[in-house]
Design a protein around this motif. Structure first.
Motif, PDB file in Angstrom:
ATOM      1  N   PRO A  47      -4.918 -14.654 -18.859  1.00 28.62           N
ATOM      2  CA  PRO A  47      -4.555 -13.356 -19.442  1.00 28.62           C
ATOM      3  C   PRO A  47      -4.302 -12.315 -18.351  1.00 28.62           C
ATOM      4  N   LEU A  48      -3.111 -12.345 -17.781  1.00 25.21           N
ATOM      5  CA  LEU A  48      -2.778 -11.477 -16.656  1.00 25.21           C
ATOM      6  C   LEU A  48      -2.078 -10.211 -17.121  1.00 25.21           C
ATOM      7  N   ALA A  49      -2.181  -9.158 -16.316  1.00 30.57           N
ATOM      8  CA  ALA A  49      -1.420  -7.943 -16.584  1.00 30.57           C
ATOM      9  C   ALA A  49       0.072  -8.253 -16.524  1.00 30.57           C
ATOM     10  N   THR A  50       0.857  -7.568 -17.327  1.00 30.62           N
ATOM     11  CA  THR A  50       2.292  -7.856 -17.423  1.00 30.62           C
ATOM     12  C   THR A  50       2.991  -7.822 -16.065  1.00 30.62           C
ATOM     13  N   PRO A  51       2.761  -6.806 -15.191  1.00 26.34           N
ATOM     14  CA  PRO A  51       3.439  -6.807 -13.885  1.00 26.34           C
ATOM     15  C   PRO A  51       3.055  -7.999 -13.009  1.00 26.34           C
ATOM     16  N   VAL A  52       1.810  -8.438 -13.103  1.00 30.29           N
ATOM     17  CA  VAL A  52       1.366  -9.597 -12.320  1.00 30.29           C
ATOM     18  C   VAL A  52       2.046 -10.854 -12.820  1.00 30.29           C
ATOM     19  N   ARG A  53       2.096 -11.027 -14.136  1.00 28.38           N
ATOM     20  CA  ARG A  53       2.755 -12.193 -14.717  1.00 28.38           C
ATOM     21  C   ARG A  53       4.247 -12.199 -14.374  1.00 28.38           C
ATOM     22  N   ALA A  54       4.896 -11.024 -14.467  1.00 23.68           N
ATOM     23  CA  ALA A  54       6.323 -10.943 -14.166  1.00 23.68           C
ATOM     24  C   ALA A  54       6.596 -11.263 -12.701  1.00 23.68           C
ATOM     25  N   ALA A  55       5.698 -10.821 -11.814  1.00 21.55           N
ATOM     26  CA  ALA A  55       5.866 -11.103 -10.391  1.00 21.55           C
ATOM     27  C   ALA A  55       5.737 -12.598 -10.108  1.00 21.55           C
ATOM     28  N   LEU A  56       4.748 -13.239 -10.725  1.00 16.53           N
ATOM     29  CA  LEU A  56       4.502 -14.654 -10.480  1.00 16.53           C
ATOM     30  C   LEU A  56       5.551 -15.554 -11.136  1.00 16.53           C
ATOM     31  N   ALA A  57       5.899 -15.250 -12.360  1.00 18.97           N
ATOM     32  CA  ALA A  57       6.784 -16.137 -13.122  1.00 18.97           C
ATOM     33  C   ALA A  57       8.257 -15.912 -12.819  1.00 18.97           C
ATOM     34  N   GLU A  58       8.643 -14.658 -12.559  1.00 22.76           N
ATOM     35  CA  GLU A  58      10.067 -14.342 -12.444  1.00 22.76           C
ATOM     36  C   GLU A  58      10.409 -13.541 -11.193  1.00 22.76           C
ATOM     37  N   GLN A  59       9.415 -13.292 -10.330  1.00 17.31           N
ATOM     38  CA  GLN A  59       9.623 -12.509  -9.112  1.00 17.31           C
ATOM     39  C   GLN A  59      10.227 -11.143  -9.424  1.00 17.31           C
TER      40      GLN A  59
ATOM     41  N   ARG B 228       0.813  -1.225   0.000  1.00 16.55           N
ATOM     42  CA  ARG B 228       0.000   0.000   0.000  1.00 16.55           C
ATOM     43  C   ARG B 228       0.842   1.268   0.000  1.00 16.55           C
ATOM     44  N   ASP B 229       1.981   1.227   0.638  1.00 17.99           N
ATOM     45  CA  ASP B 229       2.828   2.411   0.701  1.00 17.99           C
ATOM     46  C   ASP B 229       3.996   2.345  -0.274  1.00 17.99           C
ATOM     47  N   LEU B 230       3.960   1.394  -1.197  1.00 21.26           N
ATOM     48  CA  LEU B 230       5.032   1.244  -2.169  1.00 21.26           C
ATOM     49  C   LEU B 230       4.566   1.713  -3.546  1.00 21.26           C
ATOM     50  N   GLU B 231       5.518   2.023  -4.390  1.00 20.19           N
ATOM     51  CA  GLU B 231       5.191   2.462  -5.744  1.00 20.19           C
ATOM     52  C   GLU B 231       4.987   1.248  -6.636  1.00 20.19           C
ATOM     53  N   LEU B 232       3.797   1.137  -7.200  1.00 25.13           N
ATOM     54  CA  LEU B 232       3.461   0.029  -8.081  1.00 25.13           C
ATOM     55  C   LEU B 232       3.300   0.547  -9.504  1.00 25.13           C
ATOM     56  N   PRO B 233       3.422  -0.340 -10.513  1.00 27.55           N
ATOM     57  CA  PRO B 233       3.346   0.095 -11.917  1.00 27.55           C
ATOM     58  C   PRO B 233       2.067   0.866 -12.218  1.00 27.55           C
ATOM     59  N   ALA B 234       2.205   1.971 -12.931  1.00 23.93           N
ATOM     60  CA  ALA B 234       1.061   2.821 -13.267  1.00 23.93           C
ATOM     61  C   ALA B 234       0.064   2.106 -14.165  1.00 23.93           C
ATOM     62  N   GLU B 235       0.503   1.082 -14.905  1.00 25.21           N
ATOM     63  CA  GLU B 235      -0.409   0.380 -15.817  1.00 25.21           C
ATOM     64  C   GLU B 235      -1.436  -0.480 -15.091  1.00 25.21           C
ATOM     65  N   LEU B 236      -1.244  -0.702 -13.773  1.00 21.10           N
ATOM     66  CA  LEU B 236      -2.217  -1.474 -13.009  1.00 21.10           C
ATOM     67  C   LEU B 236      -3.371  -0.565 -12.617  1.00 21.10           C
ATOM     68  N   GLU B 237      -4.555  -0.846 -13.159  1.00 21.77           N
ATOM     69  CA  GLU B 237      -5.720  -0.005 -12.889  1.00 21.77           C
ATOM     70  C   GLU B 237      -6.120  -0.067 -11.426  1.00 21.77           C
ATOM     71  N   HIS B 238      -6.042  -1.272 -10.849  1.00 23.33           N
ATOM     72  CA  HIS B 238      -6.362  -1.468  -9.439  1.00 23.33           C
ATOM     73  C   HIS B 238      -5.168  -2.171  -8.788  1.00 23.33           C
ATOM     74  N   PRO B 239      -4.171  -1.433  -8.351  1.00 18.49           N
ATOM     75  CA  PRO B 239      -2.916  -2.039  -7.875  1.00 18.49           C
ATOM     76  C   PRO B 239      -3.084  -2.956  -6.668  1.00 18.49           C
ATOM     77  N   GLN B 240      -3.994  -2.618  -5.743  1.00 16.56           N
ATOM     78  CA  GLN B 240      -4.161  -3.484  -4.571  1.00 16.56           C
ATOM     79  C   GLN B 240      -4.795  -4.819  -4.959  1.00 16.56           C
ATOM     80  N   ASP B 241      -5.715  -4.777  -5.928  1.00 22.66           N
ATOM     81  CA  ASP B 241      -6.287  -6.029  -6.420  1.00 22.66           C
ATOM     82  C   ASP B 241      -5.215  -6.884  -7.079  1.00 22.66           C
TER      83      ASP B 241
END
Length: 385
Positions: free
Chosen positions: A319-331, A279-292
């Motif tokens: 069909p996941l958002a790129t940041p979500v896929r990158a987090a899951l697949a490659e941390q 919640r207090d970290l900077e997340l990718p702007a392309e995520l429409e709902h970053p907490q979700d």
């Protein structure tokens, strides 16, 4: 090494795989006193059931906290330590001995609890363990496989750590029909499909509807009016909130058991913890709902364990958002680093977990508060009949 030190809380499971306690873990040499003081001062601390066991390093602070059960790593030899132990026992306090390899077995009943690493316990004569279990409660740590878990249950242990939940079961490698349909449902969720498309999947598999309704009526949601249909769930919870429960539905017991699958609880806890810490970290702007997205990273991170399939193969179908896929697949990215920190902590790799949390700028106090909030919330997921 990162100078900021953290306290990591690990659930302890009873023989029925429900959470019955917690173990506070720190890097060797860490001053436990300030961290345990923060633990017991946190508002969520008082919300945990009074009967829950809390194992903590044996420091003087524990003497004034009856809900903390002190863990001694060796029988006290110094006179002052022996007197302290005697005073604890006179006060009716329970104590734990963390038995080390090469250390002689204590007399039965000398300690209320005995904490043994599973690998060490398996080298001991079974009759010795059964004798100890007659007067002391045995707790197994480093239970790293389902075979380990089966062994400790057969050899007198009452509680165990839950590392084994992170390993795939040897019972088959093919997902059942229900979970195959659930993968389709997860893909629809990721695509933000229409309500009609989602309802069509539920019509194909009645078990899904039953499991979903039990899940959203659990104490973790506690709706004012019992939810009796998928449409009502959308109206009362809202689509985004319902999607979170759909993500966890994949972990629900397909045989409609009356309690939550421990893997569901772990997936829910990962999702909640990553969401809270981000919640207090900077997340990718392309995520429409970053907490979700943060919750999704945690909740989807155990799909490979559940489905007995490689995670990259599963992710190809979603069909996941790129940041979500990158987090899951490659941390990768902030969410990927958070997931990696949690995985290191769960595996006992505390130094790596501390370094990642420090790199992200997460303070030990904030991390501890997030853990307590998460464990309390996840512990409230009880499936109604």
């Amino acid at each position: 090494m990162n100078e900021r030190h953290y306290l990591f809380i690990h659930p302890l499971l009873a023989t029925d795989e429900t959470c019955a306690g917690y173990r506070c873990d720190l890097l060797p040499g860490t001053d436990a006193a300030p961290l345990l003081a923060e633990l017991t001062a946190d508002p969520n601390w008082a919300k945990f059931p009074l009967q829950a066991l809390w194992l903590a390093p044996a420091i003087p602070l524990c003497d004034n906290q009856p809900r903390l059960t002190p863990v001694f790593v060796a029988p006290p030899e110094a006179e002052a330590d022996c007197q302290r132990l005697a005073l604890l026992r006179q006060a009716g306090r329970k104590t734990v001995l963390a038995l080390q390899p090469g250390q002689p077995l204590p007399g039965a009943g000398n300690w209320d609890y005995l904490l043994l690493r599973c690998g060490h316990a398996r080298t001991l004569p079974p009759l010795s363990l059964l004798g100890l279990s007659a007067r002391s409660t045995l707790i197994a740590s480093e239970v790293c496989s389902h075979a380990d878990r089966d062994w400790v249950q057969k050899n007198g242990f009452t509680l165990c750590s839950c590392e084994y939940l992170l390993t795939r079961s040897a019972n088959g490698n093919r997902a059942d029909t229900v979970r195959t349909r659930l993968l389709r449902l997860l893909a629809l969720i990721a695509e933000d499909a229409s309500t009609g498309e989602l309802e069509a999947v539920f019509r194909q598999e009645p078990k899904l509807s039953y499991s979903l309704l039990r899940l959203v009526n659990s104490a973790a949601v506690a709706p004012r009016v019992p939810i009796a249909s998928f449409g009502q769930a959308i109206n009362l919870l809202g689509r985004r909130q319902l999607q979170r429960w759909l993500q966890l539905l994949v972990y629900a017991d397909p045989d409609n058991g009356q309690r939550a699958n421990p893997l569901l609880i772990k997936a829910a806890a990962r999702g909640h913890l990553i969401e809270t810490l981000s919640r207090d970290l900077e997340l990718p702007a392309e995520l429409e709902h970053p907490q979700d997205a943060a919750f999704m990273v945690g909740s989807f991170s155990l799909l490979d364990v559940l489905l007995n399939r490689p995670l990259p193969e599963i992710l190809e179908q979603l069909p996941l958002a790129t940041p979500v896929r990158a987090a899951l697949a490659e941390q990768q990215g902030t969410l990927g680093k958070l997931l990696a920190a949690i995985q290191h902590a769960e595996s006992g790799e505390l130094e790596q977990a501390e370094n990642l949390l420090g790199t992200l700028g997460i303070e030990p106090g904030g991390h501890l508060a997030a853990q307590l909030a998460t464990l309390h919330w996840a512990g409230s997921i009880q499936l109604s009949a």
